[in-house]
Design a protein around this motif. Structure first.
Motif, short mmCIF file in Angstrom:
data_model
loop_
_atom_site.label_atom_id
_atom_site.label_comp_id
_atom_site.label_asym_id
_atom_site.label_seq_id
_atom_site.Cartn_x
_atom_site.Cartn_y
_atom_site.Cartn_z
N SER A 12 0.83 -1.20 0.00
CA SER A 12 0.00 0.00 0.00
C SER A 12 0.87 1.26 0.00
CB SER A 12 -0.92 -0.01 1.21
OG SER A 12 -1.64 1.19 1.31
N SER A 15 2.47 1.69 -3.42
CA SER A 15 1.45 2.15 -4.38
C SER A 15 1.17 3.63 -4.22
CB SER A 15 0.15 1.35 -4.20
OG SER A 15 0.33 0.02 -4.59
N ASP A 16 1.09 4.07 -2.96
CA ASP A 16 0.86 5.50 -2.71
C ASP A 16 2.02 6.35 -3.24
OD1 ASP A 16 -1.54 4.89 -1.51
OD2 ASP A 16 -0.78 5.12 0.55
N ALA A 19 2.21 7.09 -7.01
CA ALA A 19 1.26 8.06 -7.54
C ALA A 19 1.94 9.39 -7.87
CB ALA A 19 0.12 8.30 -6.54
#
Length: 154
Positions: A12, A15-16, A19
């Protein structure tokens, strides 16, 4: 420790971070090694392409057909890409070297005035020579002999 939760948390978090365009570009460059550059050949004239990974440019061959640069690398050989228009191509016929005479299908600023590029099998420029350089044919032949000592004139 619950490794499943830790793994999900890490996934997670990554993935953040991805961005963010700068982080994404950095990670992609590290994973793919596309951002790797090599020291320029000190025996060749300085050029902005020397040591850089070359993009997969479209080339217009003399018969008008289009070929991609990376397609020329499929056999694992060095590629001598001559972008010089005209009859001054006496440096081209060498055994053990894939030669391509072409022009760029679309102009690119970093390729402006390029006479010839020796492309390594990994897609990086071993060296490039500008069209305005002195005695380009002699410089190119010297560069070929240095990078491919087993190459011989046809």
């Amino acid at each position: 420790m619950d490794f499943t939760k830790a793994g999900l948390h890490l996934r997670s978090m990554v993935s953040d971070m991805l961005a963010f365009p700068d982080v994404n570009r950095f990670v992609a460059g590290q994973i793919s090694a596309i951002d790797v550059g090599y020291e320029a050949d000190q025996n060749m004239p300085p050029h902005r392409l020397n040591g850089k990974r070359l993009p997969d440019v479209e080339l217009r061959l003399p018969d008008g057909s289009i070929e991609r640069l990376y397609n020329c690398l499929h056999n694992g050989a060095y590629v001598l890409l001559s972008l010089k228009q005209g009859a001054d191509n006496d440096h081209i016929p060498f055994n053990g070297l894939h030669t391509v005479c072409a022009s760029l299908a679309e102009p690119r600023e970093e390729w402006r005035d390029v006479h010839t590029v020796l492309v390594r099998p990994d897609g990086h420029a071993a060296w490039a020579v500008d069209a305005a350089g002195p005695d380009a044919a002699e410089v190119i032949q010297s560069g070929i002999r240095r990078w491919l000592p087993i190459a011989s004139r046809v």
